[in-house]
Design a protein around this motif. Structure first.
Motif, mmCIF file in Angstrom:
data_model
loop_
_atom_site.group_PDB
_atom_site.id
_atom_site.type_symbol
_atom_site.label_atom_id
_atom_site.label_comp_id
_atom_site.label_asym_id
_atom_site.label_seq_id
_atom_site.Cartn_x
_atom_site.Cartn_y
_atom_site.Cartn_z
ATOM 1 N N VAL A 121 -6.578 0.677 8.949
ATOM 2 C CA VAL A 121 -6.513 0.207 7.559
ATOM 3 C C VAL A 121 -6.017 1.321 6.642
ATOM 4 C CG1 VAL A 121 -7.903 -0.560 5.593
ATOM 5 C CG2 VAL A 121 -8.261 -1.591 7.832
ATOM 6 N N ILE A 122 -6.508 2.534 6.865
ATOM 7 C CA ILE A 122 -6.023 3.678 6.075
ATOM 8 C C ILE A 122 -4.531 3.878 6.290
ATOM 9 C CG2 ILE A 122 -6.182 6.185 5.817
ATOM 10 C CD1 ILE A 122 -9.178 5.913 6.489
ATOM 11 N N TYR A 123 -4.114 3.751 7.550
ATOM 12 C CA TYR A 123 -2.686 3.905 7.844
ATOM 13 C C TYR A 123 -1.871 2.791 7.182
ATOM 14 C CZ TYR A 123 1.717 4.011 10.384
ATOM 15 O OH TYR A 123 3.054 4.037 10.701
ATOM 16 N N ALA A 124 -2.405 1.565 7.201
ATOM 17 C CA ALA A 124 -1.699 0.443 6.571
ATOM 18 C C ALA A 124 -1.551 0.672 5.069
ATOM 19 C CB ALA A 124 -2.449 -0.860 6.840
ATOM 20 N N PHE A 125 -2.611 1.192 4.437
ATOM 21 C CA PHE A 125 -2.539 1.491 3.007
ATOM 22 C C PHE A 125 -1.520 2.607 2.735
ATOM 23 C CE2 PHE A 125 -4.061 3.915 -0.707
ATOM 24 C CZ PHE A 125 -3.988 2.918 -1.675
ATOM 25 N N TYR A 126 -1.540 3.648 3.556
ATOM 26 C CA TYR A 126 -0.577 4.746 3.400
ATOM 27 C C TYR A 126 0.849 4.238 3.593
ATOM 28 C CZ TYR A 126 2.171 8.840 4.746
ATOM 29 O OH TYR A 126 3.156 9.786 4.853
ATOM 30 N N TRP A 127 1.030 3.380 4.592
ATOM 31 C CA TRP A 127 2.367 2.818 4.854
ATOM 32 C C TRP A 127 2.835 1.988 3.670
ATOM 33 C CZ3 TRP A 127 4.034 -2.261 5.183
ATOM 34 C CH2 TRP A 127 5.313 -2.450 5.690
ATOM 35 N N GLN A 128 1.905 1.212 3.098
ATOM 36 C CA GLN A 128 2.256 0.375 1.958
ATOM 37 C C GLN A 128 2.626 1.240 0.748
ATOM 38 O OE1 GLN A 128 2.006 -3.210 2.383
ATOM 39 N NE2 GLN A 128 3.388 -3.044 0.645
ATOM 40 N N MET A 129 1.950 2.372 0.569
ATOM 41 C CA MET A 129 2.222 3.277 -0.553
ATOM 42 C C MET A 129 3.581 3.953 -0.411
ATOM 43 S SD MET A 129 -0.272 3.725 -2.969
ATOM 44 C CE MET A 129 -0.240 5.457 -3.439
ATOM 45 N N THR A 130 3.950 4.279 0.818
ATOM 46 C CA THR A 130 5.177 5.057 1.048
ATOM 47 C C THR A 130 6.390 4.202 1.394
ATOM 48 O OG1 THR A 130 4.539 5.368 3.373
ATOM 49 C CG2 THR A 130 3.887 7.085 1.791
ATOM 50 N N SER A 131 6.179 2.941 1.702
ATOM 51 C CA SER A 131 7.311 2.104 2.123
ATOM 52 C C SER A 131 8.135 1.591 0.953
ATOM 53 C CB SER A 131 6.799 0.909 2.938
ATOM 54 O OG SER A 131 5.949 0.095 2.142
ATOM 55 N N SER A 132 7.568 1.680 -0.262
ATOM 56 C CA SER A 132 8.286 1.199 -1.445
ATOM 57 C C SER A 132 8.318 2.315 -2.487
ATOM 58 C CB SER A 132 7.594 -0.047 -2.021
ATOM 59 O OG SER A 132 8.240 -0.474 -3.200
ATOM 60 N N SER A 133 9.446 2.446 -3.147
ATOM 61 C CA SER A 133 9.616 3.531 -4.116
ATOM 62 C C SER A 133 8.769 3.328 -5.377
ATOM 63 C CB SER A 133 11.099 3.661 -4.506
ATOM 64 O OG SER A 133 11.567 2.428 -5.046
ATOM 65 N N ASN A 134 8.459 2.077 -5.719
ATOM 66 C CA ASN A 134 7.707 1.824 -6.957
ATOM 67 C C ASN A 134 6.281 1.339 -6.684
ATOM 68 O OD1 ASN A 134 8.379 -0.600 -5.875
ATOM 69 N ND2 ASN A 134 9.088 -1.554 -7.781
ATOM 70 N N ALA A 135 5.770 1.598 -5.469
ATOM 71 C CA ALA A 135 4.421 1.145 -5.129
ATOM 72 C C ALA A 135 3.383 2.044 -5.783
ATOM 73 C CB ALA A 135 4.239 1.158 -3.616
ATOM 74 N N ASP A 136 2.355 1.433 -6.422
ATOM 75 C CA ASP A 136 1.252 2.210 -6.976
ATOM 76 C C ASP A 136 -0.023 1.881 -6.206
ATOM 77 O OD1 ASP A 136 0.419 -0.280 -7.834
ATOM 78 O OD2 ASP A 136 1.150 0.002 -9.885
ATOM 79 N N PHE A 137 -1.104 2.519 -6.569
ATOM 80 C CA PHE A 137 -2.351 2.386 -5.819
ATOM 81 C C PHE A 137 -2.843 0.939 -5.807
ATOM 82 C CE2 PHE A 137 -6.960 2.264 -5.526
ATOM 83 C CZ PHE A 137 -7.208 3.066 -4.431
ATOM 84 N N TYR A 138 -2.895 0.308 -6.988
ATOM 85 C CA TYR A 138 -3.467 -1.038 -7.057
ATOM 86 C C TYR A 138 -2.614 -2.053 -6.305
ATOM 87 C CZ TYR A 138 -4.822 -5.597 -8.785
ATOM 88 O OH TYR A 138 -5.196 -6.921 -8.851
ATOM 89 N N ASN A 139 -1.306 -2.026 -6.523
ATOM 90 C CA ASN A 139 -0.438 -2.997 -5.849
ATOM 91 C C ASN A 139 -0.477 -2.825 -4.336
ATOM 92 O OD1 ASN A 139 0.556 -4.511 -8.051
ATOM 93 N ND2 ASN A 139 1.953 -2.845 -8.613
ATOM 94 N N SER A 140 -0.544 -1.581 -3.878
ATOM 95 C CA SER A 140 -0.637 -1.341 -2.433
ATOM 96 C C SER A 140 -1.954 -1.888 -1.895
ATOM 97 C CB SER A 140 -0.530 0.153 -2.131
ATOM 98 O OG SER A 140 0.720 0.657 -2.548
ATOM 99 N N LEU A 141 -3.041 -1.630 -2.639
ATOM 100 C CA LEU A 141 -4.342 -2.137 -2.228
ATOM 101 C C LEU A 141 -4.351 -3.657 -2.221
ATOM 102 C CD1 LEU A 141 -7.315 -1.477 -1.547
ATOM 103 C CD2 LEU A 141 -7.789 -1.572 -4.005
ATOM 104 N N ARG A 142 -3.762 -4.271 -3.231
ATOM 105 C CA ARG A 142 -3.718 -5.731 -3.321
ATOM 106 C C ARG A 142 -2.980 -6.337 -2.137
ATOM 107 N NH1 ARG A 142 -0.931 -8.529 -8.464
ATOM 108 N NH2 ARG A 142 0.858 -7.390 -7.610
ATOM 109 N N LYS A 143 -1.857 -5.734 -1.755
ATOM 110 C CA LYS A 143 -1.082 -6.270 -0.630
ATOM 111 C C LYS A 143 -1.832 -6.127 0.689
ATOM 112 C CE LYS A 143 3.483 -5.612 -2.718
ATOM 113 N NZ LYS A 143 4.777 -4.888 -2.635
#
Length: 716
Positions: free
Chosen positions: A175-197
């Motif tokens: 889950v931590i890796y999935a959150f990190y991947w979500q944060m780094t996979s998009s240039s405009n990803a922020d903490f909340y949007n990554s967590l929401r996804k």
């Protein structure tokens, strides 16, 4: 200290008295204490009086609800699964305390009530607003994110209580890796949007907690767990033990052979390595020790046999239904393909215990003391529910759920008949049939309540573990981690498939530590099976490969829960018991490699003919014999020369490696070693006989009436 001491007769009570006081109560083995110590699923709260009645009623209603919903409901899958998990959380926190030592009667702390209500509310909210939430997609609102986090955390805490930490650690890392991947996979990803996804994927879609594993659990496994609970209460376990005694109890070291057969038959119904070890082991382990087997060996036999119950058709501990879903073939095909590997596994254990019995000169039980054939024939009706289930599934006339429901009804009818016959035979003088019948009705009613209650309890750990396995699969799939792992192992293996198989085996043994069989397979099917498929292994062979090695973790050090549970009953050294169990279960480590390279043992391929199947099975069986001779260090009642052991092991592996040349070479080696060892044993007998004739035995104590002091023996 005297080297010899007088031998005294011992019975079962003497053996029990040797056990760890922690597992002995009033002179008998406290199986509940052993289960609580080594099996997370058995570490439950203690309810008595009115609270017990309330909890039991809730468990019974839950089982009935699952049967009715599975058979009749046409509701949206997401809503059904979310509601199912909501009820699982309620009964889970009612049953499992936060700590192993927290066994206060009729007590549930306030924080458990808070967690229960929070988890129930999160999943029930999703179930009641399913359509609306699904239409939102990734645009879910903060309230949905908060509820998703609460639901996942509460589910994880329940998993810690009833399954253990290993699977939680794996899920947390992913889950931590999935959150990190979500944060780094998009240039405009922020903490909340990554967590929401991440929350949306893992909680509100079929790529997470309500994925394939929990769907199969809800649709099939729950019903078969309830069926197993009914089957156990009909008295079939005692029938299996009696049948095993009749088949093998008379032969050399018959007690161990009885353990092998009984554990195989009972294990396929129970679906739990530890549970089967404790249930049958409380009878068979003292019996083996009394016969003359060492405690470490007796515990190892029970652990190795019980852990094999999950690979024994037709039920296979309910994991066969998951395998059918993952592979995409009918369940009956999975059960059919599992027959030959299972027979090879149990044949290996059977050979090992026979060789050990011959080496120790152990005898069997006199045939006059064994269950009679008329007795077995008179009670063979107890297996009818199992036969009914296999027939319904094989015929295809009913759905899997309907087949399970009909089989549950059949198990109840057979149980009622069994109770009625027993009550009639034990009736008081002059008691009428009507009075016996009414008493049987009461007993049967209690049996139904007990079976439904046990079925609901047994469902909790399986369902929670399946939900966690769904999250593992979701994290791996969403992040593309599966492709990365596959590419790394394929690159490391290169053209040598065996290297990829070894890496996959290690992954399975590590990930399978302390995880129930069903969840174990879910993890393996999501993480390890795709690796083998990418290497070119047939999908069916790949799934069986990871299934076998996932189960092998129950007897493989350092986390060998089945072996440790057996050691508690046998009063043996836990690690030595685990090592012996691994040696006895060597077929579980070798057979998967055979069908990975030669799928014919799984009845897979274009060249599946009866002669080919028989030839491959025969060569594999001879290979297992060679390996077990090398591992048990005995052949023709005598120890083997270390060089002979190595040569026999090479010959056994040669017989098990597919190919005519390797088969011939292995056969020549095994026949040659058997011939040499036979000649040496004959020579040894002749020398011993001559020595006995010329020696003066009158001045020595008679060893038939004496035995070595245990302390001296242990030190040696």
């Amino acid at each position: 200290m005297a080297l010899f001491k007088k031998k005294k007769d011992s019975d079962t009570n003497d053996i029990i008295a040797e056990l760890d006081p922690a597992v002995v109560k009033d002179g008998t083995i406290d199986t509940d204490e052993v289960m609580r110590k080594y099996d997370k699923e058995s570490n439950t709260r203690i309810w008595e009086g009115v609270p017990k009645i309330v909890v039991t009623a809730f468990l019974v209603l839950f089982s009935v609800y699952c049967i009715c919903m599975t058979l009749l409901s046409t509701e949206q899958a997401e809503a059904r699964l979310a509601r199912f998990l909501a009820f699982i959380i309620v009964i889970g926190f009612m049953i499992y305390p936060a700590r192993k030592t927290n066994h206060r009667v009729n007590h549930i702390p306030w924080y458990d009530i808070v967690l229960m209500l929070a988890g129930f509310g999160a999943f029930m909210y999703f179930a009641m607003n399913c359509t609306e939430i699904l239409l939102m997609g990734a645009r879910i609102e903060p309230i949905h994110v908060a509820l998703g986090i609460i639901g996942i955390l509460v589910l994880a805490e329940l998993c810690r209580r009833c399954v253990g930490l290993p699977i939680i650690i794996v899920v947390a890392c992913l889950v931590i890796y999935a959150f990190y991947w979500q944060m780094t996979s998009s240039s405009n990803a922020d903490f909340y949007n990554s967590l929401r996804k991440v929350v949306q994927k893992l909680f509100y879609t079929t790529s997470g907690v309500i994925g394939t594993p929990i769907n199969v659990c809800y649709t099939y496994i729950v019903l078969f767990v309830i069926f197993g609970a009914f089957l156990e209460r009909t008295g079939i376990a005692n029938f299996f033990i009696s049948l095993a005694n009749r088949i093998a109890g008379w032969s050399s070291g018959g007690a161990a052979k009885v353990s092998v057969i009984a554990s195989a038959l009972c294990g396929m119904v129970s679906g739990s390595s530890v549970g089967n070890t404790v249930t049958t082991g409380s009878v068979t382990i003292p019996m083996m020790k009394k016969t003359g087997y060492k405690p470490e060996f007796a515990g190892a036999v029970e652990a190795a046999s019980s852990s094999g119950g999950q690979i024994m058709p037709p039920i296979m501990g309910a994991a066969a239904f998951l395998m059918a879903e993952y592979i995409g073939i009918p369940y009956i095909e999975v059960a059919t393909k599992a027959i030959i590997p299972a027979l090879l596994y149990f044949a290996g254990i059977f050979i090992a215990v026979h060789l050990e019995a011959k080496k120790l000169g152990l005898k069997g039980t006199p045939k006059s003391e064994l269950p009679t054939i008329p007795y077995l024939l008179k009670n063979c009706y107890l297996i009818l529910p199992l036969v009914l289930l296999v027939w319904l599934v094989a015929s295809g006339t009913r759905t899997m759920a309907a087949s399970a429901a009909i089989s549950i009804a059949g198990a109840f009818i057979i149980g009622f008949i069994n109770f009625l016959l027993n009550s009639w035979r034990e009736r008081a003088e002059g008691e009428s049939f009507g009075a016996v019948f009414m008493e049987t009705v009461k007993i049967a009613a209690l049996m139904v309540v007990d079976a439904f209650s046990a079925g609901a309890k047994n469902t909790i750990a399986v369902a929670v573990a399946c939900a966690m396995a769904g999250m593992i699969a979701g994290c791996i799939t969403v992040t593309g981690l599966a492709s990365t792992i596959i590419n790394v192992i394929v690159l490391m293996a290169g053209d040598f498939i065996i290297i990829g198989l070894i890496f996959t085996m290690i992954c399975c043994l590590i990930l399978g530590m302390g995880v129930p069989t069903t969840a174990n397979y879910c993890i393996m099917a999501s993480t390890c099976a795709p690796i083998l498929i990418q290497l070119g292994i047939d999908p069916i062979c790949a799934h069986f490969f990871v299934f076998y090695f996932g189960i092998a973790a129950d007897i493989t050090p350092p986390v060998a829960l089945a072996a440790y549970a057996a050691s508690a009953i046998a009063k043996s050294r836990p690690m030595a018991t685990a090592v012996n169990a691994t040696k006895l279960g060597i077929a579980k480590f070798v057979v998967p490699y055979i069908f990975a390279f030669s799928p014919i043992l799984l009845l897979v391929g274009d060249n599946v003919t009866l002669p080919a199947v028989l030839l491959n099975t025969g060569t594999a069986l001879v290979g297992v014999f060679g390996l077990q001779c090398a591992l048990t260090n005995t052949l023709f009642h005598h120890h083997l020369n270390p060089v002979f052991r190595i040569i026999l092991a090479i010959g056994g592996l040669g017989m098990m490696i597919p190919g005519t040349v390797s088969d011939i070479a292995g056969l020549v080696i095994i026949i040659g070693m058997c011939t040499v060892q036979y000649i040496l044993s004959k020579k040894h007998h002749s020398t011993s006989a001559l020595s006995d004739e010329t020696s003066n035995t009158d001045a020595l104590p008679k060893l038939n009436d004496l035995e070595l002091d245990e302390t001296v023996t242990d030190n040696s």
